[in-house]
Design a protein around this motif. Structure first.
Motif, mmCIF file in Angstrom:
data_model
loop_
_atom_site.group_PDB
_atom_site.id
_atom_site.type_symbol
_atom_site.label_atom_id
_atom_site.label_comp_id
_atom_site.label_asym_id
_atom_site.label_seq_id
_atom_site.Cartn_x
_atom_site.Cartn_y
_atom_site.Cartn_z
ATOM 1 N N SER A 155 14.926 51.744 -15.217
ATOM 2 C CA SER A 155 15.289 51.047 -13.978
ATOM 3 C C SER A 155 14.057 50.429 -13.317
ATOM 4 N N PHE A 156 12.925 51.147 -13.371
ATOM 5 C CA PHE A 156 11.689 50.599 -12.795
ATOM 6 C C PHE A 156 11.144 49.452 -13.646
ATOM 7 N N PHE A 157 11.276 49.577 -14.957
ATOM 8 C CA PHE A 157 10.851 48.491 -15.844
ATOM 9 C C PHE A 157 11.723 47.248 -15.587
ATOM 10 N N SER A 158 12.997 47.491 -15.269
ATOM 11 C CA SER A 158 13.916 46.398 -14.973
ATOM 12 C C SER A 158 13.473 45.639 -13.714
ATOM 13 N N ILE A 159 12.981 46.385 -12.720
ATOM 14 C CA ILE A 159 12.491 45.748 -11.488
ATOM 15 C C ILE A 159 11.266 44.889 -11.794
ATOM 16 N N LEU A 160 10.365 45.416 -12.624
ATOM 17 C CA LEU A 160 9.198 44.634 -13.042
ATOM 18 C C LEU A 160 9.633 43.359 -13.769
#
Length: 291
Positions: A155-160
């Protein structure tokens, strides 16, 4: 940008990160060195066009000799790639060092060849800017990911990835605007940029199309992730500092005529990119405030 993402966003989450602070500092330094090398080689090959387009900005041949420029370029690249090798071994992924070699190579080929090819040069520069966001995930999130935290880290990689896409779109539009601004010097050097190939008016219309797409995507993103999650400060920030300037750009480029107009619009896009990236801090603070 990279410092902001780590310390204003990732460090505020309850997740493991692969790099120590000093190691992350090396990642930032490597990025800066490779980008600086790209600017140097670009300036070396752009002396003729810059003499026409931006004579006041010409450095190579005036303040610095071409030989000194090449030496600086080589030193910056070697140091940047070497730091990439060190980081790749620190996270036990030596193959990742090839990313730094690829970035340095693309910057070189952009300056020497790709920038003369319609659209392709614009695409590569925009892609490299977005890569400087994604590389955070590659070196700081991916090595710390395991079966237990995989969904959270994804999910954090998706935000990046979302921010990388935003950086790509805005910078791609800006590259087209810069080509329009520099059309005279580029034409005299036999380059085949978009405004030379299809005309300034049509190139500006293509920039408008991409800007409208970027505007609609940012509007959808703001509604879906900020407004519907009651992040009203982030919503206001997005409207005031990203969406409103984008709308201003769309309106102004339709009536733009002079080189000064396009230079102004290029600056507007720079500010949109800056405030767009800065929004990660606003979002983090808004979430904390709401909590």
């Amino acid at each position: 940008m990279q410092v902001l993402f780590r310390y204003a966003f990732l460090k505020q989450q309850n997740i493991p990160l692969a790099l120590a602070d000093w190691q992350y500092g090396l990642l930032v330094l490597s990025t800066v060195l490779l980008a600086a090398a790209g600017y140097v080689i670009n300036n070396i090959y752009d002396v003729a066009t810059d003499t026409i387009n931006k004579p006041e900005d010409v450095v190579i041949g005036k303040g610095i000799s071409e030989t000194a420029g090449y030496n600086i370029y080589v030193a910056l690249n070697i140091t940047g790639v070497a730091l990439g090798f060190v980081l790749s071994n620190i996270i036990l992924r030596p193959g990742f060092a090839s990313l730094f070699i690829l970035i340095a190579s693309l910057l070189y080929f952009y300056a020497t060849t790709l920038k003369q090819i319609m659209i392709l040069g614009n695409f590569v520069v925009a892609l490299l800017l977005s890569a400087s966001v994604l590389i955070i995930g590659v070196f700081d999130l991916f090595p710390a990911t395991n079966s237990e935290n995989q969904a959270q880290m994804a999910s954090f990689f998706s935000i990046l990835t979302d921010y990388a896409l935003f950086a790509f779109m805005i910078n791609f539009i800006r590259e087209i605007v810069k080509d329009i601004e520099d059309v005279n010097g580029d034409y005299n050097q036999g380059m085949n940029t978009l405004p030379i190939a299809i005309g300034i008016s049509r190139a500006a219309k293509i920039a408008v199309v991409f800007a409208v797409i970027a505007f609609l995507l940012c509007l959808l993103y703001t509604n879906t992730y900020f407004f519907q999650n009651n992040l009203f400060i982030a919503t206001f920030y997005s409207f005031a500092f990203v969406l409103a300037p984008l709308l201003y750009f769309i309106v102004k480029i339709v009536s733009a005529k002079s080189k000064k107009d396009y230079r102004h619009l290029s600056t507007v896009l720079k500010l949109i990119l800056f405030f767009g990236i800065l929004s990660i801090l606003i979002i983090t603070l808004n979430i904390k405030y709401n909590a």
